[in-house]
Scaffold this motif. Structure first.
Motif, PDB file in Angstrom:
ATOM      1  N   PRO A  35       0.837  -1.204   0.000  1.00 52.31           N
ATOM      2  CA  PRO A  35       0.000   0.000   0.000  1.00 52.31           C
ATOM      3  C   PRO A  35       0.875   1.258   0.000  1.00 52.31           C
ATOM      4  O   PRO A  35       1.943   1.284   0.626  1.00 52.31           O
ATOM      5  CB  PRO A  35      -0.791  -0.115   1.312  1.00 52.31           C
ATOM      6  CG  PRO A  35      -0.672  -1.529   1.724  1.00 52.31           C
ATOM      7  CD  PRO A  35       0.615  -2.038   1.188  1.00 52.31           C
ATOM      8  N   GLU A  40       0.627   3.961   1.547  1.00 50.94           N
ATOM      9  CA  GLU A  40       0.894   4.550   2.867  1.00 50.94           C
ATOM     10  C   GLU A  40       2.105   3.914   3.547  1.00 50.94           C
ATOM     11  O   GLU A  40       2.871   4.585   4.241  1.00 50.94           O
ATOM     12  CB  GLU A  40      -0.343   4.438   3.773  1.00 50.94           C
ATOM     13  CG  GLU A  40      -0.800   3.016   4.062  1.00 50.94           C
ATOM     14  CD  GLU A  40      -2.084   2.976   4.884  1.00 50.94           C
ATOM     15  OE1 GLU A  40      -1.995   2.618   6.073  1.00 50.94           O
ATOM     16  OE2 GLU A  40      -3.156   3.297   4.355  1.00 50.94           O
ATOM     17  N   ARG A  61      -8.117  -3.109  10.803  1.00 44.84           N
ATOM     18  CA  ARG A  61      -8.906  -1.962  10.327  1.00 44.84           C
ATOM     19  C   ARG A  61     -10.243  -2.428   9.757  1.00 44.84           C
ATOM     20  O   ARG A  61     -10.304  -3.425   9.031  1.00 44.84           O
ATOM     21  CB  ARG A  61      -8.131  -1.199   9.244  1.00 44.84           C
ATOM     22  CG  ARG A  61      -7.115  -0.230   9.819  1.00 44.84           C
ATOM     23  CD  ARG A  61      -6.252   0.408   8.767  1.00 44.84           C
ATOM     24  NE  ARG A  61      -7.013   1.124   7.736  1.00 44.84           N
ATOM     25  CZ  ARG A  61      -6.462   2.007   6.914  1.00 44.84           C
ATOM     26  NH1 ARG A  61      -5.179   2.295   7.019  1.00 44.84           N
ATOM     27  NH2 ARG A  61      -7.185   2.604   5.995  1.00 44.84           N
ATOM     28  N   ASP A  92     -11.943  -1.109   7.441  1.00 49.21           N
ATOM     29  CA  ASP A  92     -12.054  -0.944   5.988  1.00 49.21           C
ATOM     30  C   ASP A  92     -11.040  -1.776   5.201  1.00 49.21           C
ATOM     31  O   ASP A  92     -10.905  -1.603   3.989  1.00 49.21           O
ATOM     32  CB  ASP A  92     -11.902   0.536   5.614  1.00 49.21           C
ATOM     33  CG  ASP A  92     -10.475   1.045   5.857  1.00 49.21           C
ATOM     34  OD1 ASP A  92      -9.745   0.423   6.670  1.00 49.21           O
ATOM     35  OD2 ASP A  92     -10.093   2.064   5.238  1.00 49.21           O
ATOM     36  N   PHE A  93     -10.326  -2.699   5.886  1.00 47.04           N
ATOM     37  CA  PHE A  93      -9.277  -3.438   5.184  1.00 47.04           C
ATOM     38  C   PHE A  93      -9.823  -4.197   3.975  1.00 47.04           C
ATOM     39  O   PHE A  93      -9.221  -4.213   2.910  1.00 47.04           O
ATOM     40  CB  PHE A  93      -8.546  -4.405   6.122  1.00 47.04           C
ATOM     41  CG  PHE A  93      -7.506  -5.244   5.429  1.00 47.04           C
ATOM     42  CD1 PHE A  93      -6.361  -4.668   4.902  1.00 47.04           C
ATOM     43  CD2 PHE A  93      -7.686  -6.617   5.244  1.00 47.04           C
ATOM     44  CE1 PHE A  93      -5.408  -5.423   4.230  1.00 47.04           C
ATOM     45  CE2 PHE A  93      -6.737  -7.381   4.573  1.00 47.04           C
ATOM     46  CZ  PHE A  93      -5.606  -6.780   4.066  1.00 47.04           C
ATOM     47  N   TRP A  94     -10.975  -4.864   4.129  1.00 46.97           N
ATOM     48  CA  TRP A  94     -11.520  -5.684   3.042  1.00 46.97           C
ATOM     49  C   TRP A  94     -12.400  -4.887   2.067  1.00 46.97           C
ATOM     50  O   TRP A  94     -12.969  -5.443   1.149  1.00 46.97           O
ATOM     51  CB  TRP A  94     -12.309  -6.870   3.602  1.00 46.97           C
ATOM     52  CG  TRP A  94     -11.432  -7.844   4.316  1.00 46.97           C
ATOM     53  CD1 TRP A  94     -11.298  -7.991   5.662  1.00 46.97           C
ATOM     54  CD2 TRP A  94     -10.547  -8.796   3.729  1.00 46.97           C
ATOM     55  NE1 TRP A  94     -10.375  -8.973   5.953  1.00 46.97           N
ATOM     56  CE2 TRP A  94      -9.905  -9.483   4.790  1.00 46.97           C
ATOM     57  CE3 TRP A  94     -10.218  -9.141   2.416  1.00 46.97           C
ATOM     58  CZ2 TRP A  94      -8.969 -10.492   4.565  1.00 46.97           C
ATOM     59  CZ3 TRP A  94      -9.289 -10.151   2.197  1.00 46.97           C
ATOM     60  CH2 TRP A  94      -8.673 -10.813   3.263  1.00 46.97           C
ATOM     61  N   THR A  95     -12.547  -3.577   2.298  1.00 48.33           N
ATOM     62  CA  THR A  95     -13.407  -2.776   1.407  1.00 48.33           C
ATOM     63  C   THR A  95     -12.660  -1.634   0.720  1.00 48.33           C
ATOM     64  O   THR A  95     -13.073  -1.175  -0.339  1.00 48.33           O
ATOM     65  CB  THR A  95     -14.587  -2.182   2.211  1.00 48.33           C
ATOM     66  OG1 THR A  95     -14.058  -1.436   3.325  1.00 48.33           O
ATOM     67  CG2 THR A  95     -15.512  -3.282   2.709  1.00 48.33           C
ATOM     68  N   ASN A  96     -11.545  -1.181   1.322  1.00 48.27           N
ATOM     69  CA  ASN A  96     -10.789  -0.061   0.749  1.00 48.27           C
ATOM     70  C   ASN A  96      -9.992  -0.534  -0.470  1.00 48.27           C
ATOM     71  O   ASN A  96      -9.149  -1.427  -0.375  1.00 48.27           O
ATOM     72  CB  ASN A  96      -9.847   0.493   1.834  1.00 48.27           C
ATOM     73  CG  ASN A  96      -9.186   1.781   1.404  1.00 48.27           C
ATOM     74  OD1 ASN A  96      -8.888   1.992   0.230  1.00 48.27           O
ATOM     75  ND2 ASN A  96      -8.937   2.651   2.365  1.00 48.27           N
ATOM     76  N   GLU A  97     -10.267   0.099  -1.639  1.00 50.50           N
ATOM     77  CA  GLU A  97      -9.641  -0.317  -2.898  1.00 50.50           C
ATOM     78  C   GLU A  97      -8.114  -0.204  -2.887  1.00 50.50           C
ATOM     79  O   GLU A  97      -7.433  -0.856  -3.672  1.00 50.50           O
ATOM     80  CB  GLU A  97     -10.199   0.510  -4.068  1.00 50.50           C
ATOM     81  CG  GLU A  97     -11.595   0.096  -4.508  1.00 50.50           C
ATOM     82  CD  GLU A  97     -11.644  -1.331  -5.056  1.00 50.50           C
ATOM     83  OE1 GLU A  97     -10.695  -1.738  -5.748  1.00 50.50           O
ATOM     84  OE2 GLU A  97     -12.624  -2.035  -4.767  1.00 50.50           O
ATOM     85  N   SER A  98      -7.567   0.633  -2.011  1.00 49.48           N
ATOM     86  CA  SER A  98      -6.106   0.778  -1.983  1.00 49.48           C
ATOM     87  C   SER A  98      -5.419  -0.500  -1.489  1.00 49.48           C
ATOM     88  O   SER A  98      -4.210  -0.653  -1.622  1.00 49.48           O
ATOM     89  CB  SER A  98      -5.700   1.974  -1.114  1.00 49.48           C
ATOM     90  OG  SER A  98      -6.080   1.765   0.227  1.00 49.48           O
ATOM     91  N   PHE A  99      -6.212  -1.431  -0.923  1.00 47.18           N
ATOM     92  CA  PHE A  99      -5.647  -2.707  -0.449  1.00 47.18           C
ATOM     93  C   PHE A  99      -5.991  -3.858  -1.392  1.00 47.18           C
ATOM     94  O   PHE A  99      -5.798  -5.027  -1.042  1.00 47.18           O
ATOM     95  CB  PHE A  99      -6.145  -3.032   0.962  1.00 47.18           C
ATOM     96  CG  PHE A  99      -5.843  -1.954   1.977  1.00 47.18           C
ATOM     97  CD1 PHE A  99      -4.601  -1.358   2.036  1.00 47.18           C
ATOM     98  CD2 PHE A  99      -6.830  -1.524   2.859  1.00 47.18           C
ATOM     99  CE1 PHE A  99      -4.321  -0.364   2.963  1.00 47.18           C
ATOM    100  CE2 PHE A  99      -6.564  -0.531   3.793  1.00 47.18           C
ATOM    101  CZ  PHE A  99      -5.305   0.054   3.843  1.00 47.18           C
TER     102      PHE A  99
END
Length: 683
Positions: free
Chosen positions: A178, A180, A655, A657-664
């Protein structure tokens, strides 16, 4: 198309024949080849001779100052010498079997020499040389990658082919970390790291590239473990034991000894886990004699007091019987019923135990792999404890786990594991460590002596036995070997019988049947035999508090952790115990092991030094280790990065949003390819 989908034959210069050779190295795709990193670099950067130490390999630039002299030995061997001026110093350059260079060594011609510098002779033994005025692809001033190659694939071909692959496909290397994390740790891009690992230019850039790839490898490995752990916790389908603290305190107050602070700490960690709704998966490690069994007994007591059953699986029948007796003593007066299930039970006793388990009449069962037979059913299994888990296969442990409905699992080991390895091999587990010994326990005095001191050692055995104590004598082999000049148990047994005709000497080794082993150990436990000659089968054995002397023959043949385990067979009673290492180590490593053993009794320190000496691959033994094969990372040298990667992976997977955030998204793709996330059980 992704690099993982492009066959290696698409690279310029890779023929069908060479493709087959690359397949043998596990290289099938362009991605495989680009990730086939060098294991070291040849340093061709030019140096001044004044900076080079005697015996060191170096590359220098010089000028031919004399006519070459060729000496031939037989048909194919030759020695070529020539005077060369390097930095104002006249030295002798020596080539072996390079007679064809004689014509090229013209006076005043510039030459680059790479080889071993012998200062006292003012001589360099040349391994490689080139003439700058004619070299097309000069290595001068560079770092050249060295790959693991074989067959018809040479270093030169591999370097050229990987360079071609980087030119063709380098821009297609995808970032997997990622943004970040790349920013936070100031990492170079993945594509740049690949290029610089193969063609570093200078050490600083190469080190930066390595740092990037070490972090990536360790992060992706930890991500799998932490994501699995996070998913397991989110499922929340374990048992939430309603254990009352007062019940535990009340039971602890009935124990015949006071718990150490370390024991209280790990008991608290275990109980906190057991009260949660997800399945506990905890590793409890501590030295031999640090009181792990008592901790397990309290955890099992807590499980039983909330209406569940407990199981303790151990590797040997002797150990099972010992643990069953220990638990019966600890539970005396509590009403808890302890059962024993081993392969040597009579059919009738076995039927009674099986019925007791199924009906819930037995609260805690202790057993060997007999616990995982198909006809063993529990009424309500809540806690599974395995002792010396590395002695069971992965499948054996998971079969026992499946005998309950997501029971909690506590794994115990008396082989302390350095934190670096624990968080790698057991990254999905929580780790509890007992680093304190019970009060009043005397440290074992350890000595290293040579084999010619045997008479003194026999005198020491006689002295201890006269005081009512007992001794172990450990040998690396059972019988004499043509290949190895080491002490064997059978010869040693005969010699000790002759040396001590008035004493009973026992013999224990792996070829005895289970019943024969039990009989020998039973005699030693009851002091019917005073000296026990054994192979390493006693490494995990019964507790004989009266044994105060451990003699290890040919001690240099054992690993540090094994020596420490063997030493732990003594020092279990009130009397001072001793360990004598009989060794004549020829290697520096062997001498270092003897030194470590005489310097410390701390199993965690022994394990740390063992890891340094042997490396992670040999620490557990390759068969059951389950350790990943890293391409770049080294768990010993890179332990700080390992800690960092674990923290990052843990933070990320927790987190919402781990399974929903497109950056992952790239990380999801990697995880979904792994067997763990295709419904397979991790053990």
């Amino acid at each position: 198309m992704k690099l993982e989908q492009i066959a290696v034959k698409q690279i310029k210069g890779v023929s069908a024949l060479k493709e087959g050779e690359l397949h043998a190295f596990g290289v099938r795709t362009v991605a495989d080849l680009l990730a086939y990193f060098p294991f070291r670099y040849e340093d061709y950067r030019l140096r001044e001779l004044s900076e080079v130490k005697n015996g060191e390999k170096a590359t220098v630039l010089g000028v031919v100052r004399g006519a070459p002299l060729l000496q031939r030995y037989g048909r194919s061997k030759s020695r070529l010498t020539c005077k060369v001026e390097v930095g104002g110093m006249l030295i002798t350059a020596v080539w072996f079997n390079r007679h064809f260079l004689q014509e090229q060594l013209k006076p005043a011609r510039e030459i680059m020499l790479t080889g071993k510098w012998e200062q006292h002779r003012l001589q360099i033994t040349v391994s490689e040389s080139e003439f700058p005025d004619s070299a097309k692809n000069s290595k001068s001033g560079s770092l050249q990658p060295v790959y693991s190659v074989g067959g018809n694939i040479t270093q030169q071909w591999m370097r050229k082919t990987i360079a071609a692959a980087l030119e063709q496909y380098g821009p297609m290397v995808e970032e997997v970390l990622p943004y970040e994390l790349v920013e936070e740790h100031k990492l170079m891009s993945r594509a740049e790291a690949f290029r610089l690992l193969h063609m570093p230019g200078d050490f600083r850039k190469g080190q930066e590239a390595r740092r990037r790839m070490v972090y990536e490898e360790l992060f992706l490995f930890q991500l799998k473990l932490q994501a699995y752990r996070s998913m397991n916790r989110r499922r929340n389908d374990g048992i939430a034991f309603r254990i009352d603290s007062e019940t535990i305190r009340s039971f602890a107050s009935t124990l015949p000894f006071e718990l150490t602070d370390a024991q209280k700490k790990v008991i608290n960690e275990i109980l906190v886990d057991m009260r949660r709704g997800y399945s506990m998966n905890r590793l409890l490690q501590g030295d031999v004699g640090s009181g792990k069994t008592v901790v397990a007994a309290i955890a099992l007591y807590g499980a039983v007091k909330t209406g569940h059953q407990g199981a303790l699986m151990v590797p040997t029948e002797i150990l099972a019987e010992q643990h069953a007796k220990s638990l019966q003593r600890l539970y005396d007066g509590t009403g808890l019923q302890v059962g024993l299930l081993t392969g040597s039970l009579t059919e009738r006793k076995r039927r009674d135990v099986l019925a007791g388990l199924q009906m819930g009449l037995i609260d805690v069962v202790v057993g060997t792999h007999a616990l995982i037979q198909d006809d063993v059913f529990f009424h309500n299994l809540g806690l599974v404890v395995t002792d010396e888990q590395h002695r069971f296969g992965v499948n054996q442990r998971s079969v026992l786990r499946r005998k309950g409905l997501n029971p909690d699992v506590l794994t115990m080991t008396a082989t302390p594991i350095p934190r670096t390895l624990a968080i790698t091999a057991f990254g999905d587990m929580d780790v509890s460590s007992i680093r304190e010994m019970p009060k009043g326990r005397k440290p074992i005095k350890t000595y290293w002596v040579k084999h010619d001191a045997m008479d003194r050692v026999l005198g020491f055995i006689r002295k201890e036995v006269a005081a009512g104590r007992q001794a172990y004598v450990i040998c690396p082999l059972i019988e004499e070997s043509d290949k190895l000049d080491v002490q064997n148990a059978i010869d040693q047994y005969v010699q000790l019988q002759q040396a001590f005709p008035d004493l009973k000497v026992g013999l224990l080794h792996g070829r005895l049947t289970a019943a024969e082993k039990d009989a020998v150990m039973s005699e030693f436990s009851s002091n019917e035999s005073q000296v026990l000659v054994a192979t390493t089968v006693v490494e995990v054995g019964v507790d004989v508090p009266n044994a105060t002397l451990m003699i290890i023959m040919d001690a240099e043949r054992f690993g540090l952790s094994q020596l420490h385990q063997l030493r732990g067979r003594v020092g279990r009673g009130e009397h001072q115990s001793h360990c004598i290492l009989m060794a004549d180590p020829k290697s520096e490593n062997g001498r270092e092991r003897m030194k470590v053993m005489t310097e410390t009794n701390d199993g965690f320190e022994v394990a740390r030094r063992d890891l340094e000496l042997r490396g992670p691959g040999d620490f557990f033994g390759t068969k059951q280790s389950g350790l990943p094969e890293f391409r770049v990372a080294d768990m010993v040298a890179d332990y700080e990065v390992l800690e960092l990667a674990r923290e990052d992976a843990g933070r990320l997977t927790e987190r919402d949003d781990f399974w929903t955030n497109e950056s992952f998204a790239r990380l999801w793709a990697i995880l979904r390819e792994d067997p763990l996330f295709k419904g397979e059980q991790l053990d």
